[in-house]
Design a protein around this motif. Structure first.
Motif, PDB file in Angstrom:
ATOM      1  N   ALA A 132       0.802  -1.222   0.000  1.00  0.00           N
ATOM      2  CA  ALA A 132       0.000   0.000   0.000  1.00  0.00           C
ATOM      3  C   ALA A 132       0.841   1.281   0.000  1.00  0.00           C
ATOM      4  CB  ALA A 132      -0.962  -0.004   1.188  1.00  0.00           C
ATOM      5  N   PRO A 133       1.945   1.354   0.783  1.00  0.00           N
ATOM      6  CA  PRO A 133       2.742   2.598   0.746  1.00  0.00           C
ATOM      7  C   PRO A 133       3.286   2.916  -0.646  1.00  0.00           C
ATOM      8  CG  PRO A 133       3.313   1.282   2.665  1.00  0.00           C
ATOM      9  CD  PRO A 133       2.433   0.426   1.805  1.00  0.00           C
ATOM     10  N   LEU A 134       3.679   1.886  -1.385  1.00  0.00           N
ATOM     11  CA  LEU A 134       4.166   2.114  -2.742  1.00  0.00           C
ATOM     12  C   LEU A 134       3.047   2.617  -3.640  1.00  0.00           C
ATOM     13  CD1 LEU A 134       6.418   1.918  -4.827  1.00  0.00           C
ATOM     14  CD2 LEU A 134       5.813  -0.494  -5.160  1.00  0.00           C
ATOM     15  N   TRP A 194      14.340   7.610  -1.796  1.00  0.00           N
ATOM     16  CA  TRP A 194      13.104   6.947  -2.227  1.00  0.00           C
ATOM     17  C   TRP A 194      12.329   6.432  -1.019  1.00  0.00           C
ATOM     18  CZ3 TRP A 194      11.247   1.884  -1.917  1.00  0.00           C
ATOM     19  CH2 TRP A 194      10.147   1.610  -2.722  1.00  0.00           C
ATOM     20  N   SER A 195      13.028   5.860  -0.058  1.00  0.00           N
ATOM     21  CA  SER A 195      12.341   5.306   1.114  1.00  0.00           C
ATOM     22  C   SER A 195      11.658   6.396   1.929  1.00  0.00           C
ATOM     23  CB  SER A 195      13.331   4.535   1.992  1.00  0.00           C
ATOM     24  OG  SER A 195      14.366   5.379   2.438  1.00  0.00           O
ATOM     25  N   SER A 196      12.297   7.570   2.018  1.00  0.00           N
ATOM     26  CA  SER A 196      11.680   8.661   2.776  1.00  0.00           C
ATOM     27  C   SER A 196      10.457   9.204   2.055  1.00  0.00           C
ATOM     28  CB  SER A 196      12.689   9.774   3.024  1.00  0.00           C
ATOM     29  OG  SER A 196      13.063  10.415   1.822  1.00  0.00           O
ATOM     30  N   GLU A 197      10.477   9.196   0.734  1.00  0.00           N
ATOM     31  CA  GLU A 197       9.300   9.619  -0.031  1.00  0.00           C
ATOM     32  C   GLU A 197       8.135   8.662   0.191  1.00  0.00           C
ATOM     33  OE1 GLU A 197       9.240  10.988  -3.974  1.00  0.00           O
ATOM     34  OE2 GLU A 197      11.338  11.576  -4.001  1.00  0.00           O
ATOM     35  N   VAL A 198       8.411   7.358   0.152  1.00  0.00           N
ATOM     36  CA  VAL A 198       7.356   6.362   0.314  1.00  0.00           C
ATOM     37  C   VAL A 198       6.742   6.444   1.702  1.00  0.00           C
ATOM     38  CG1 VAL A 198       6.891   3.874   0.434  1.00  0.00           C
ATOM     39  CG2 VAL A 198       8.293   4.789  -1.428  1.00  0.00           C
ATOM     40  N   SER A 199       7.568   6.718   2.711  1.00  0.00           N
ATOM     41  CA  SER A 199       7.078   6.748   4.092  1.00  0.00           C
ATOM     42  C   SER A 199       6.581   8.126   4.524  1.00  0.00           C
ATOM     43  CB  SER A 199       8.187   6.295   5.047  1.00  0.00           C
ATOM     44  OG  SER A 199       9.298   7.178   4.974  1.00  0.00           O
ATOM     45  N   ALA A 200       6.581   9.106   3.610  1.00  0.00           N
ATOM     46  CA  ALA A 200       6.195  10.472   3.979  1.00  0.00           C
ATOM     47  C   ALA A 200       4.762  10.554   4.475  1.00  0.00           C
ATOM     48  CB  ALA A 200       6.396  11.408   2.780  1.00  0.00           C
ATOM     49  N   GLY A 201       3.870   9.745   3.913  1.00  0.00           N
ATOM     50  CA  GLY A 201       2.482   9.766   4.341  1.00  0.00           C
ATOM     51  C   GLY A 201       2.327   9.319   5.783  1.00  0.00           C
ATOM     52  N   LEU A 202       3.035   8.254   6.152  1.00  0.00           N
ATOM     53  CA  LEU A 202       2.981   7.771   7.531  1.00  0.00           C
ATOM     54  C   LEU A 202       3.562   8.809   8.488  1.00  0.00           C
ATOM     55  CD1 LEU A 202       2.446   5.563   9.591  1.00  0.00           C
ATOM     56  CD2 LEU A 202       4.677   4.571   9.023  1.00  0.00           C
ATOM     57  N   ARG A 203       4.674   9.440   8.104  1.00  0.00           N
ATOM     58  CA  ARG A 203       5.279  10.456   8.967  1.00  0.00           C
ATOM     59  C   ARG A 203       4.331  11.637   9.163  1.00  0.00           C
ATOM     60  NH1 ARG A 203       9.584   9.880   5.516  1.00  0.00           N
ATOM     61  NH2 ARG A 203       9.503  12.085   4.963  1.00  0.00           N
ATOM     62  N   HIS A 204       3.588  11.972   8.116  1.00  0.00           N
ATOM     63  CA  HIS A 204       2.622  13.071   8.238  1.00  0.00           C
ATOM     64  C   HIS A 204       1.527  12.707   9.234  1.00  0.00           C
ATOM     65  CE1 HIS A 204      -0.056  16.342   7.195  1.00  0.00           C
ATOM     66  NE2 HIS A 204      -1.006  15.461   6.918  1.00  0.00           N
ATOM     67  N   LEU A 205       1.037  11.472   9.186  1.00  0.00           N
ATOM     68  CA  LEU A 205       0.004  11.048  10.128  1.00  0.00           C
ATOM     69  C   LEU A 205       0.507  11.112  11.568  1.00  0.00           C
ATOM     70  CD1 LEU A 205      -1.547   7.896   8.377  1.00  0.00           C
ATOM     71  CD2 LEU A 205      -2.397  10.243   8.350  1.00  0.00           C
ATOM     72  N   VAL A 206       1.750  10.744  11.773  1.00  0.00           N
ATOM     73  CA  VAL A 206       2.319  10.726  13.118  1.00  0.00           C
ATOM     74  C   VAL A 206       2.518  12.145  13.643  1.00  0.00           C
ATOM     75  CG1 VAL A 206       4.360  10.095  14.465  1.00  0.00           C
ATOM     76  CG2 VAL A 206       3.404   8.479  12.805  1.00  0.00           C
ATOM     77  N   ARG A 207       2.932  13.055  12.773  1.00  0.00           N
ATOM     78  CA  ARG A 207       3.268  14.408  13.205  1.00  0.00           C
ATOM     79  C   ARG A 207       2.041  15.309  13.383  1.00  0.00           C
ATOM     80  NH1 ARG A 207       8.201  15.240   8.846  1.00  0.00           N
ATOM     81  NH2 ARG A 207       9.755  13.930   9.902  1.00  0.00           N
ATOM     82  N   GLU A 208       0.970  15.044  12.659  1.00  0.00           N
ATOM     83  CA  GLU A 208      -0.212  15.909  12.710  1.00  0.00           C
ATOM     84  C   GLU A 208      -1.118  15.446  13.853  1.00  0.00           C
ATOM     85  OE1 GLU A 208      -3.474  16.507  12.305  1.00  0.00           O
ATOM     86  OE2 GLU A 208      -3.048  18.644  12.097  1.00  0.00           O
ATOM     87  N   PRO A 209      -1.320  16.266  14.898  1.00  0.00           N
ATOM     88  CA  PRO A 209      -2.003  15.795  16.105  1.00  0.00           C
ATOM     89  C   PRO A 209      -3.392  15.213  15.870  1.00  0.00           C
ATOM     90  CG  PRO A 209      -0.933  17.905  16.503  1.00  0.00           C
ATOM     91  CD  PRO A 209      -0.825  17.653  15.033  1.00  0.00           C
ATOM     92  N   ALA A 210      -4.224  15.911  15.106  1.00  0.00           N
ATOM     93  CA  ALA A 210      -5.592  15.431  14.902  1.00  0.00           C
ATOM     94  C   ALA A 210      -5.592  14.105  14.150  1.00  0.00           C
ATOM     95  CB  ALA A 210      -6.399  16.477  14.131  1.00  0.00           C
ATOM     96  N   LEU A 211      -4.798  13.997  13.092  1.00  0.00           N
ATOM     97  CA  LEU A 211      -4.740  12.758  12.319  1.00  0.00           C
ATOM     98  C   LEU A 211      -4.155  11.623  13.150  1.00  0.00           C
ATOM     99  CD1 LEU A 211      -3.620  14.055   8.805  1.00  0.00           C
ATOM    100  CD2 LEU A 211      -5.831  13.050   9.419  1.00  0.00           C
ATOM    101  N   ARG A 212      -3.143  11.915  13.936  1.00  0.00           N
ATOM    102  CA  ARG A 212      -2.544  10.876  14.773  1.00  0.00           C
ATOM    103  C   ARG A 212      -3.570  10.326  15.766  1.00  0.00           C
ATOM    104  NH1 ARG A 212       1.426  13.670  16.748  1.00  0.00           N
ATOM    105  NH2 ARG A 212       0.399  14.255  18.697  1.00  0.00           N
ATOM    106  N   THR A 213      -4.327  11.218  16.392  1.00  0.00           N
ATOM    107  CA  THR A 213      -5.323  10.791  17.371  1.00  0.00           C
ATOM    108  C   THR A 213      -6.410   9.964  16.714  1.00  0.00           C
ATOM    109  OG1 THR A 213      -4.912  12.807  18.649  1.00  0.00           O
ATOM    110  CG2 THR A 213      -6.946  11.607  19.115  1.00  0.00           C
TER     111      THR A 213
END
Length: 412
Positions: A59-61, A202-221
């Protein structure tokens, strides 16, 4: 709703998705029934659903692809490719052809993941931010209605046409959806390319969506609470046979009535979800959806027909309300160039635990009374929903994604 459907681009994507979702709802059941018909094996038929869900591993790809190519082009290409993907099913005649069905199922599962991320990213390009709850609500309502009617339609068409002809009919539906996608005037967002000096790996680009979810408080919660609620829902799905048999004293066929009641609740929840999001905010809507899960689960502790049907309706209502709140929050809180990756990351975080929980529930129901399990699920989800309700202020202030292209509304 009239203002939403008055927008040509949304009306086009709405019709195209309705056609493709009809094919999807018919196809998913038909593949399993077809394998059962060819082999007589329940296990091999069940393996069809495993093949459909296996592509979740990549899915991340898939999200990375969605963020690298204009979404309109992906939507068109994906539907056309899916139509072509189904054509090998026309050659299936015997049990020896089972590998064709499984191969198509894996390919279709991947197509489903990419299409889901594409739609999540494409809708904000077609409608302004203030109409996102209505757009997500409209799509969820259709999805829940087809969830209710699709299995019945699929079973009927399979008996009438057979597997090969049904596959051809589904291929035509996907082709029609792809052709309609070419009529979209928006959704041509250019791909944002990093400069040479700050180009990420490339790996950081693929995982950017997950990092965004972790960093954004409302989305993380919301992601954490949604994953926990889906674990509860997954365990609960494995308890229904015991509830119907041991509790209500009815045969397994009665489960179909409860599933239909969930479908009715799903349609009602889809219709109401936009209003819930507007009144309570996205996080509040997710909390309400989880709360409906909790109420339904607690009602199933006492096996009684007068409780079984309304409990199933409540559980059915909870899913679209929660999904519309989650999707709208994701679209408003995620930069447009990250939406594909964030959508697939969120899907993996929520759907993965649910799939594992279904297996866990199947084990637990053999050693623990189903009533205790329903009670534990209800209490746990009430705690999760309550926690999210009191944390709903993390959604303020709302951060919008890039605005949709200017497009005049049609009168009326």
């Amino acid at each position: 709703m009239r203002r939403l459907l008055g927008r040509r681009d949304f009306r086009t994507i709405f019709i195209a998705l309705t056609v493709s979702m009809l094919a999807e709802s018919v196809l998913v059941l038909a593949l399993g029934v077809w394998v059962k018909d060819l082999t007589g094996s329940d296990g091999l038929a069940g393996a069809t659903f495993l093949a459909l869900s296996a592509p979740m591993l990549v899915a991340p790809l898939a999200g990375w692809v969605v963020d690298r190519i204009p979404r309109r082009a992906i939507f068109v290409a994906l539907n056309v490719v899916t139509a072509g993907l189904l054509l090998p099913l026309l050659t299936v005649r015997h049990a020896a052809d089972l590998w064709i069905v499984y191969t198509v199922a894996v390919g279709y599962g991947l197509s489903y993941i990419v299409l889901g991320a594409t739609v999540s990213a494409l809708v904000p390009e077609l409608v302004p931010a203030d109409l996102l709850p209505d757009a997500n609500s409209a799509l969820q309502t259709v999805k829940q209605a087809l969830r209710l009617l699709g299995p019945l339609i699929g079973a009927g068409l399979f008996s009438l046409l057979g597997g090969a002809k049904l596959a051809l009919a589904c291929a035509v539906c996907f082709l029609v959806a792809g052709v309609m996608g070419t009529l979209l005037r928006s959704g041509r967002q250019a791909v944002r390319m990093p400069t040479t000096s700050d180009r990420p790996t490339w790996s950081s680009e693929v995982s950017a969506g997950l990092r965004h979810l972790v960093r954004e408080p409302a989305l993380r919660t919301v992601a954490v609470c949604s994953a926990l609620s889906m674990i509860g829902l997954g365990v609960g799905e494995s308890l229904y046979f015991a509830y119907v048999d041991q509790g209500l004293g009815r045969d397994a066929a009665f489960l179909g009535i409860l599933v239909s009641a969930q479908g009715v609740g799903g349609v009602a929840g889809g219709v109401a979800s936009a209003l819930v999001v507007r009144r309570l905010g996205e996080v509040g809507a997710v909390a309400v959806g989880i709360g409906l899960f909790a109420l339904g689960s607690l009602a199933l502790v006492q096996p009684a027909l007068w409780l079984a049907l309304p409990a199933s309706v409540l559980i059915g209502m909870g899913l679209p309300v929660s999904m519309v709140g989650t999707n709208t929050l994701l679209q408003r809180r995620t930069p447009a160039h990250l939406l594909g990756r964030a959508a697939t990351a969120l899907d993996a975080l929520v759907s993965g635990p649910q799939a594992l929980a279904i297996g866990l529930g199947a084990v637990l129901v053999g050693v623990v009374d189903y009533r205790l399990l329903f009670g534990a699920i209800g209490v746990a989800m009430a705690f999760v929903g309550g926690t999210l309700w009191f944390a709903r202020r993390v959604a303020q202030p709302a951060v919008s994604t890039e605005p949709a292209p200017a497009q005049a509304d049609f009168p009326g």
